[in-house]
Design a protein around this motif. Sequence first.
Motif, PDB file in Angstrom:
ATOM      1  N   PRO A  83      24.074   9.885  11.278  1.00 20.13           N
ATOM      2  CA  PRO A  83      25.422  10.037  11.875  1.00 20.13           C
ATOM      3  C   PRO A  83      25.590  11.335  12.656  1.00 20.13           C
ATOM      4  CG  PRO A  83      25.598   9.212   9.638  1.00 20.13           C
ATOM      5  CD  PRO A  83      24.157   9.544   9.845  1.00 20.13           C
ATOM      6  N   ALA A  84      24.845  12.357  12.284  1.00 21.58           N
ATOM      7  CA  ALA A  84      24.965  13.638  12.970  1.00 21.58           C
ATOM      8  C   ALA A  84      24.156  13.698  14.259  1.00 21.58           C
ATOM      9  CB  ALA A  84      24.517  14.768  12.041  1.00 21.58           C
ATOM     10  N   HIS A  85      23.433  12.627  14.579  1.00 26.21           N
ATOM     11  CA  HIS A  85      22.579  12.673  15.759  1.00 26.21           C
ATOM     12  C   HIS A  85      23.408  12.739  17.035  1.00 26.21           C
ATOM     13  CE1 HIS A  85      19.027  12.003  18.216  1.00 26.21           C
ATOM     14  NE2 HIS A  85      19.699  11.067  18.869  1.00 26.21           N
ATOM     15  N   VAL A  86      22.970  13.606  17.945  1.00 29.42           N
ATOM     16  CA  VAL A  86      23.604  13.748  19.252  1.00 29.42           C
ATOM     17  C   VAL A  86      22.648  13.177  20.284  1.00 29.42           C
ATOM     18  CG1 VAL A  86      24.518  15.342  20.975  1.00 29.42           C
ATOM     19  CG2 VAL A  86      24.868  15.792  18.540  1.00 29.42           C
ATOM     20  N   MET A  87      23.084  12.210  21.068  1.00 33.34           N
ATOM     21  CA  MET A  87      22.234  11.567  22.062  1.00 33.34           C
ATOM     22  C   MET A  87      21.789  12.598  23.108  1.00 33.34           C
ATOM     23  SD  MET A  87      22.031   8.484  21.010  1.00 33.34           S
ATOM     24  CE  MET A  87      21.399   7.584  22.431  1.00 33.34           C
ATOM     25  N   THR A  88      20.486  12.524  23.448  1.00 33.05           N
ATOM     26  CA  THR A  88      19.925  13.411  24.478  1.00 33.05           C
ATOM     27  C   THR A  88      19.188  12.571  25.499  1.00 33.05           C
ATOM     28  OG1 THR A  88      17.834  13.701  23.271  1.00 33.05           O
ATOM     29  CG2 THR A  88      19.631  15.241  22.766  1.00 33.05           C
ATOM     30  N   LEU A  89      18.696  13.220  26.537  1.00 37.24           N
ATOM     31  CA  LEU A  89      17.956  12.510  27.571  1.00 37.24           C
ATOM     32  C   LEU A  89      16.701  11.867  27.023  1.00 37.24           C
ATOM     33  CD1 LEU A  89      18.298  14.995  30.570  1.00 37.24           C
ATOM     34  CD2 LEU A  89      19.525  12.857  30.221  1.00 37.24           C
ATOM     35  N   SER A  90      16.098  12.478  25.996  1.00 39.41           N
ATOM     36  CA  SER A  90      14.856  11.932  25.433  1.00 39.41           C
ATOM     37  C   SER A  90      15.086  10.632  24.693  1.00 39.41           C
ATOM     38  CB  SER A  90      14.214  12.951  24.478  1.00 39.41           C
ATOM     39  OG  SER A  90      15.081  13.213  23.399  1.00 39.41           O
ATOM     40  N   ASP A  91      16.343  10.332  24.324  1.00 38.93           N
ATOM     41  CA  ASP A  91      16.642   9.075  23.642  1.00 38.93           C
ATOM     42  C   ASP A  91      16.624   7.900  24.619  1.00 38.93           C
ATOM     43  OD1 ASP A  91      16.932  10.437  21.293  1.00 38.93           O
ATOM     44  OD2 ASP A  91      19.093  10.620  21.413  1.00 38.93           O
ATOM     45  N   SER A 117      12.692  13.878  15.253  1.00 41.81           N
ATOM     46  CA  SER A 117      13.354  14.782  16.192  1.00 41.81           C
ATOM     47  C   SER A 117      14.757  15.093  15.707  1.00 41.81           C
ATOM     48  CB  SER A 117      13.398  14.166  17.598  1.00 41.81           C
ATOM     49  OG  SER A 117      14.087  12.935  17.582  1.00 41.81           O
ATOM     50  N   GLY A 118      15.356  16.115  16.321  1.00 42.91           N
ATOM     51  CA  GLY A 118      16.704  16.523  15.939  1.00 42.91           C
ATOM     52  C   GLY A 118      17.006  17.932  16.397  1.00 42.91           C
ATOM     53  N   THR A 119      17.658  18.702  15.531  1.00 47.15           N
ATOM     54  CA  THR A 119      17.969  20.095  15.829  1.00 47.15           C
ATOM     55  C   THR A 119      16.951  20.993  15.133  1.00 47.15           C
ATOM     56  OG1 THR A 119      19.411  20.363  13.904  1.00 47.15           O
ATOM     57  CG2 THR A 119      20.411  19.475  15.916  1.00 47.15           C
ATOM     58  N   ARG A 125      16.730  11.940  13.968  1.00 51.50           N
ATOM     59  CA  ARG A 125      16.206  10.710  14.590  1.00 51.50           C
ATOM     60  C   ARG A 125      14.770  10.491  14.129  1.00 51.50           C
ATOM     61  NH1 ARG A 125      13.592   9.061  19.627  1.00 51.50           N
ATOM     62  NH2 ARG A 125      14.499   7.093  20.393  1.00 51.50           N
ATOM     63  N   LEU A 126      14.517   9.312  13.545  1.00 50.09           N
ATOM     64  CA  LEU A 126      13.181   8.935  13.106  1.00 50.09           C
ATOM     65  C   LEU A 126      12.755   7.709  13.894  1.00 50.09           C
ATOM     66  CD1 LEU A 126      13.785   9.159   9.241  1.00 50.09           C
ATOM     67  CD2 LEU A 126      13.161  11.018  10.814  1.00 50.09           C
ATOM     68  N   ARG A 127      11.520   7.703  14.360  1.00 53.02           N
ATOM     69  CA  ARG A 127      11.058   6.574  15.184  1.00 53.02           C
ATOM     70  C   ARG A 127       9.650   6.162  14.761  1.00 53.02           C
ATOM     71  NH1 ARG A 127       8.900   6.269  21.011  1.00 53.02           N
ATOM     72  NH2 ARG A 127       9.366   4.114  21.636  1.00 53.02           N
ATOM     73  N   LEU A 128       9.505   4.892  14.426  1.00 59.77           N
ATOM     74  CA  LEU A 128       8.216   4.290  14.066  1.00 59.77           C
ATOM     75  C   LEU A 128       7.840   3.312  15.161  1.00 59.77           C
ATOM     76  CD1 LEU A 128       5.943   3.682  11.924  1.00 59.77           C
ATOM     77  CD2 LEU A 128       7.463   1.863  11.090  1.00 59.77           C
TER      78      LEU A 128
END
Length: 463
Positions: free
Chosen positions: A455-463, A366-368, A374-377
Amino acid sequence: MSQPAPPFPIPDQSQIGLEAFGFDLNNREIATLIYIALTILALLLWPKIRGSLGRLVKAAFHPKLTAINLVMSLYVTLCTALLALVGAWEWSNLKTTLLWWITAGFGAVFSASQIKEPKQAIRRQLRDVLTWTAVITFVAEVHSLPLIWELGLLPCIVLVSLMLGMAQVGKEHAILVGPLTWVLSFIGFGFLAFSVGGIIQDPIDFLAWHQLREFAGPLLLSLMFIPFIVGLAAVMIYETQFTSLSFRVQDEALLRYARCRALLVFGLDTDGAQRLTRAIRMMDSPDRAAVDAEIATIKRLKRVEADPPDVDPAAGWSPYRAGRFLESYGLATQDYHRSFNDWWSEAPSVKLTDRAFADRVSYYVSGTEHAATRLRLVVEASYQNDTEAADEAFRVRAQSLLAAVQATSATLPSHLLEDGQECTVVSRLNITVSKTIWGVERLGGYQRSLVVLHPAHVMTLSD
């Protein structure tokens, strides 16, 4: 002036009979018809089954199925006419053609409903047609055994085949797969040897043009049937997608517009149509302008997917390349698309074993729009399965993912797999490993997850 020959040349009136249309049945065909008739009679005499048969026949003549079967039959007739024009079909091949129509033709129509991608139909048909099995089967059926042998062997073949199918499904019977396969192979070799012996005794009959047409006809029909199956599979996918969409969107005129636009723009590319219906479901108040805009977006994204651009490392990872970080483990993500406030893609979960309720591993990106951040395993494990194997599978895939993002080439520290949550920062990447337990110990399980944040990740509600 001589008249052109009709597509279906009529047999000599003085010689018309069952043989003129290829209905000179051999002993194997007679035995098969006897058992089919006995089976139907037994089912009709069984009261409980008789009612189910009536409902089955009624369902078979559903208007939509009837329309498909009618179109299919007309298409087969057209293909047969074309073969007759080039001398590849005659009335003496009618029996073989009808048999192909009932078995392979209707079977292919049924299988079209199971196809998720129309291109699969092309590969499947070519794989089924262009094999040595077709040649061997044809040779084995040129000559049949005496009727009493055919009547005795047919139920044995059916019984052994059913036993083999059950042995292949249940692991407790796996030891029987080899012997049962050898039994079927021995029977098949016997049929083949007997038929070859008959061919050697009378090679002229086997090398006749009629036999060549008997062999080539079904193969040619199967090849000519591919465009029909491809088109039918696409129509079924469109129908399924837009029918399910009707529960979300009540505007029938808009649905017809969206379906027509999708057909014109995407054609056999049913993936584009599926993306469109998914996007419409997420719209608050869809209209024609929104549909057209989404179609344009899908076309643009498909062009980007075909040639992914480079992404500035400071902004994140290429979402298309990140989606293939774990491709070697069967975890390749699907299309990268907008989902409310985020852009993301996921890989269909993969079972770690062949068990019915096996542990599963999933992967998300996920991301922009232009960069994944954001990578999730995730591994979903059950205490009723081998937890050590699940933890090892998680460890191996986590190490591969971290190596792919160039966070570290070292092995994942063992303490990160212990209960609780661990968070660390490597090369400015925020790496979190967590474990969440659900249910009771004996019947429950746990979820292990590895999250890598750029580092460029912006926290969102989905996090």
